[in-house]
Enzyme design. Structure first.
Site, PDB file in Angstrom:
ATOM      1  CG  ASN A 161      47.805  73.076   5.926  1.00  7.44           C
ATOM      2  OD1 ASN A 161      47.132  74.100   5.950  1.00  7.44           O
ATOM      3  ND2 ASN A 161      48.478  72.701   4.858  1.00  7.44           N
ATOM      4  N   GLY A 198      41.651  75.477   1.497  1.00  4.58           N
ATOM      5  CA  GLY A 198      41.134  74.360   2.281  1.00  4.58           C
ATOM      6  C   GLY A 198      40.808  73.195   1.383  1.00  4.58           C
ATOM      7  CB  THR A 253      35.444  73.370   2.225  1.00  7.81           C
ATOM      8  OG1 THR A 253      35.648  72.247   3.073  1.00  7.81           O
ATOM      9  CG2 THR A 253      34.847  74.507   3.032  1.00  7.81           C
ATOM     10  CD  GLU A 292      45.567  78.845  -4.400  1.00  5.45           C
ATOM     11  OE1 GLU A 292      46.125  77.761  -4.657  1.00  5.45           O
ATOM     12  OE2 GLU A 292      45.541  79.797  -5.194  1.00  5.45           O
ATOM     13  CB  CYS A 300      48.193  71.936   0.028  1.00  4.57           C
ATOM     14  SG  CYS A 300      49.132  73.468   0.046  1.00  4.57           S
ATOM     15  CD  GLU A 310      45.827  82.315  -2.383  1.00  4.76           C
ATOM     16  OE1 GLU A 310      46.726  81.752  -1.734  1.00  4.76           O
ATOM     17  OE2 GLU A 310      44.685  82.518  -1.930  1.00  4.76           O
TER      18      GLU A 310
HETATM   19  P1  NDP Z   1      38.563  72.636   5.194  1.00  6.10           P
HETATM   20  O1  NDP Z   1      38.076  72.793   3.815  1.00  6.10           O
HETATM   21  O2  NDP Z   1      37.844  71.694   6.084  1.00  6.10           O
HETATM   22  O3  NDP Z   1      38.549  74.021   5.967  1.00  6.10           O
HETATM   23  C1  NDP Z   1      39.228  75.171   5.517  1.00  6.10           C
HETATM   24  C2  NDP Z   1      38.579  76.389   6.155  1.00  6.10           C
HETATM   25  O4  NDP Z   1      37.251  76.538   5.662  1.00  6.10           O
HETATM   26  C3  NDP Z   1      38.455  76.282   7.670  1.00  6.10           C
HETATM   27  O5  NDP Z   1      38.623  77.553   8.247  1.00  6.10           O
HETATM   28  C4  NDP Z   1      37.041  75.773   7.815  1.00  6.10           C
HETATM   29  O6  NDP Z   1      36.498  76.006   9.081  1.00  6.10           O
HETATM   30  C5  NDP Z   1      36.335  76.572   6.742  1.00  6.10           C
HETATM   31  N1  NDP Z   1      35.060  76.016   6.329  1.00  6.10           N
HETATM   32  C6  NDP Z   1      34.560  74.762   6.530  1.00  6.10           C
HETATM   33  N2  NDP Z   1      33.313  74.660   6.002  1.00  6.10           N
HETATM   34  C7  NDP Z   1      33.013  75.861   5.445  1.00  6.10           C
HETATM   35  C8  NDP Z   1      31.882  76.375   4.713  1.00  6.10           C
HETATM   36  N3  NDP Z   1      30.803  75.649   4.477  1.00  6.10           N
HETATM   37  N4  NDP Z   1      31.945  77.638   4.271  1.00  6.10           N
HETATM   38  C9  NDP Z   1      33.043  78.404   4.468  1.00  6.10           C
HETATM   39  N5  NDP Z   1      34.135  77.973   5.165  1.00  6.10           N
HETATM   40  C10 NDP Z   1      34.132  76.721   5.633  1.00  6.10           C
HETATM   41  O7  NDP Z   1      40.101  72.280   5.094  1.00  6.10           O
HETATM   42  P2  NDP Z   1      41.070  71.892   6.278  1.00  6.10           P
HETATM   43  O8  NDP Z   1      41.071  72.966   7.321  1.00  6.10           O
HETATM   44  O9  NDP Z   1      40.738  70.499   6.670  1.00  6.10           O
HETATM   45  O10 NDP Z   1      42.489  71.968   5.553  1.00  6.10           O
HETATM   46  C11 NDP Z   1      43.021  70.920   4.835  1.00  6.10           C
HETATM   47  C12 NDP Z   1      42.762  71.071   3.354  1.00  6.10           C
HETATM   48  O11 NDP Z   1      43.314  72.278   2.894  1.00  6.10           O
HETATM   49  C13 NDP Z   1      43.399  69.995   2.526  1.00  6.10           C
HETATM   50  O12 NDP Z   1      42.500  69.532   1.562  1.00  6.10           O
HETATM   51  C14 NDP Z   1      44.556  70.701   1.853  1.00  6.10           C
HETATM   52  O13 NDP Z   1      44.956  70.133   0.648  1.00  6.10           O
HETATM   53  C15 NDP Z   1      44.018  72.062   1.676  1.00  6.10           C
HETATM   54  N6  NDP Z   1      45.094  73.013   1.511  1.00  6.10           N
HETATM   55  C16 NDP Z   1      45.298  73.568   0.280  1.00  6.10           C
HETATM   56  C17 NDP Z   1      46.342  74.447   0.080  1.00  6.10           C
HETATM   57  C18 NDP Z   1      46.571  75.089  -1.250  1.00  6.10           C
HETATM   58  O14 NDP Z   1      47.295  76.077  -1.286  1.00  6.10           O
HETATM   59  N7  NDP Z   1      46.001  74.615  -2.343  1.00  6.10           N
HETATM   60  C19 NDP Z   1      47.264  74.787   1.163  1.00  6.10           C
HETATM   61  C20 NDP Z   1      46.946  74.158   2.409  1.00  6.10           C
HETATM   62  C21 NDP Z   1      45.891  73.301   2.562  1.00  6.10           C
HETATM   63  P3  NDP Z   1      36.556  74.830  10.187  1.00  6.10           P
HETATM   64  O15 NDP Z   1      37.985  74.661  10.530  1.00  6.10           O
HETATM   65  O16 NDP Z   1      35.765  75.346  11.286  1.00  6.10           O
HETATM   66  O17 NDP Z   1      35.957  73.616   9.531  1.00  6.10           O
END
Ligand code: NDP
Length: 480
Positions: free
Chosen positions: A150, A226, A230, A248, A282, A461
């Protein structure tokens, strides 16, 4: 087709498998590039390179590392247009947003941690005439950094900067959906004077590359941003290995609007806090709770403003919103809107995909959507949607507002709108959230602790918290 490469041991290279994944432009729905479809073999090479580079990088000292990072920040800044263009292209966000927020903040992250490390204190505890203790904080070697799509470079640098400044080497994985700016940055590392192996960037799928970083015995700490699901999977693998974890995760952030607020300021900011980056931050407020006495006034004014938002070509300065990040994500958001209707919602505006014309006809655009009429326990008010969709709900009393705000499994950010100072303190204390903004949103001081409670994450963080995470504290006790 543009070809992006991994950065491993200072070299740009394809995946060991030789396989590739397509990269899409959300605004056109078309593939325009490819990234290495890496796997555990690439991660293993990256970890070995990082382990080898660690002693010299650590020995460079705070000031030496700081200089390299400051040079990297300068190089990114000098290529601002290129970075802005790339950030918008694979994410779908307006160019104007990438120029105003994403890239300047990525530069700021590098500068902030490059200088924070110089001021990073260690503590001393004197036991009268008995002994003196001091805390020696040392890097642990190799940090794994996994970031989402994002805010691609913004969140990528938010992790790698404190890790590198602390003296660790890094194996990082950007989201495979938005790899462009991390790749662009990898091409600048050498010119910045970053020794080979200090920063390694492995592109590919989460379940392959992310999972391989998480489970690699040579990576003792994982910093992840993320989704909550995940995050749980990462914790399941990493916790029994006793890795340090910073998670996070998702949110379902409430915005509490009290009748005594500055209405105009609240309205303007609430439109932003709902729909900036197509609602894919987020920290976006997704549940707007409004005191009953101004509910009608709010609903009319808010829906008018939202209807006036322009969704369109991310390249156009006229566009307030661009495309959502992927076709799968668009379908997920539309499915949530369908569920909301099934739950009995009234969709006050939006609620649909927008079909553009010309080159954008296959782009993934969603109209900003405002939903009313649902209770706090329905799926729409419980599950993270992470798109341009908000709900509005009335409340009668402060107590009810707090109960509604806290009624989800999440606890990342929240916003309070009131002119009553006493109330702002009272409500801020009662909210289950890691971040509370009063009469503002997304005002960020990088020194403050950043993170969530409940299912929004573990750890903090930002500022010294990040430097503490990326180091191990050792107490040295010397008898006097
Ligand atoms: P994901 O959890 O799908 O992915 C985040 C990262 O983790 C990506 O690089 C993804 O790779 C990787 N990933 C996926 N599966 C695995 C695994 N099994 N083991 C290790 N890494 C893995 O999140 P999104 O990319 O869809 O992002 C959106 C989410 O992030 C929302 O829920 C949002 O709220 C959260 N977010 C939280 C923030 C915070 O500060 N709390 C800030 C910004 C976002 P790939 O892309 O290849 O799937």
């Amino acid at each position: 087709m543009e070809t992006l490469l991994n950065l491993i041991d200072g070299e740009l290279r394809p995946a060991v498998s030789g396989a590739w994944l397509d990269v899409y432009a959300p605004a056109t729905g078309k593939a325009f590039g490819r990234i290495p479809d890496s796997d555990e073999r690439d991660v293993d090479l990256a970890v070995k390179a990082a382990q080898q580079a660690f002693p010299a990088w650590n020995a460079l000292g705070r000031e030496g590392r700081s200089k390299v990072m400051l040079r990297l920040a300068e190089l990114i800044e000098a290529d601002m247009d290129g970075f802005v263009e790339d950030e918008s292209r694979d994410n779908g966000k307006p160019l104007s947003l990438a120029r105003r927020v994403d890239i300047p903040r990525a530069v700021a992250n590098l500068r902030f941690f490059a200088t924070a490390i110089i001021h990073f204190p260690s503590e001393a505890h004197l036991m009268d005439d008995v002994a003196v203790n001091y805390t020696d904080r040392q890097p642990f070697g190799v940090a794994g950094c996994i970031s989402p799509w994002n805010l691609p470079l913004y969140l990528f640098t938010w992790k790698i900067a404190p890790a590198l400044a602390s003296g660790n080497c890094v194996v990082a994985k950007p989201s495979e959906v938005t790899p462009l700016t991390a790749y662009r940055m990898s091409a600048l590392c050498q010119a910045a004077g970053m020794p080979p192996g200090v920063l390694n960037i492995v592109h590919g799928l989460g379940p392959k590359v992310g999972a391989a970083i998480t489970s690699h015995p040579g990576v003792p700490a994982i910093s992840f941003t993320g989704g909550t699901r995940t995050g749980a999977e990462i914790a399941r693998v990493a916790a029994p290995m006793f890795k340090k974890l910073s998670l996070e995760l998702g949110g379902k952030n409430p915005v509490l609007v009290f009748a005594d607020c500055d209405f105009e300021e609240m309205l303007r900011t609430t439109v932003r806090s709902s729909f900036t980056n197509q609602g894919q931050i987020c920290l976006c407020g997704s549940r707007i709770l409004v005191e009953r006495s101004i509910f009608e006034r709010f609903r009319t004014a808010f829906v008018d403003r939202v209807k006036a938002l322009r969704v369109g070509d991310p390249r156009s300065p006229e566009s307030d919103l661009g495309a959502v990040v992927s076709e799968a994500h668009m379908q997920k958001v539309l499915e949530h809107i369908r569920i909301a209707r099934e739950e009995g919602a009234q969709v006050l505006c939006g609620g649909n995909r927008i079909m553009m014309e010309g080159p954008l006809k296959d782009g993934w655009f969603i109209a900003p959507t405002v939903i009313e009429g649902l209770g706090p326990q329905c799926r729409t008010n419980q599950e993270e949607i992470f798109g341009p969709v908000v709900t509005i709900q009335p409340f009668e009393t402060e107590t009810e507002a707090i109960a509604l705000a806290n009624a989800t499994p999440y606890g990342l950010a929240s916003v309070i709108w009131t002119r009553d100072v006493q109330r702002s303190h009272r409500v801020a204390r009662a909210l289950q959230a890691g971040i509370v903004w009063v009469n503002c949103w997304m005002v960020r001081d990088l020194r403050t602790p950043f993170g969530g409670v409940k299912q929004s994450g573990v750890g903090r963080e930002g500022g010294m918290d990040a430097l503490r995470f990326f180091t191990e504290a050792k107490n040295v006790c010397i008898k006097l």
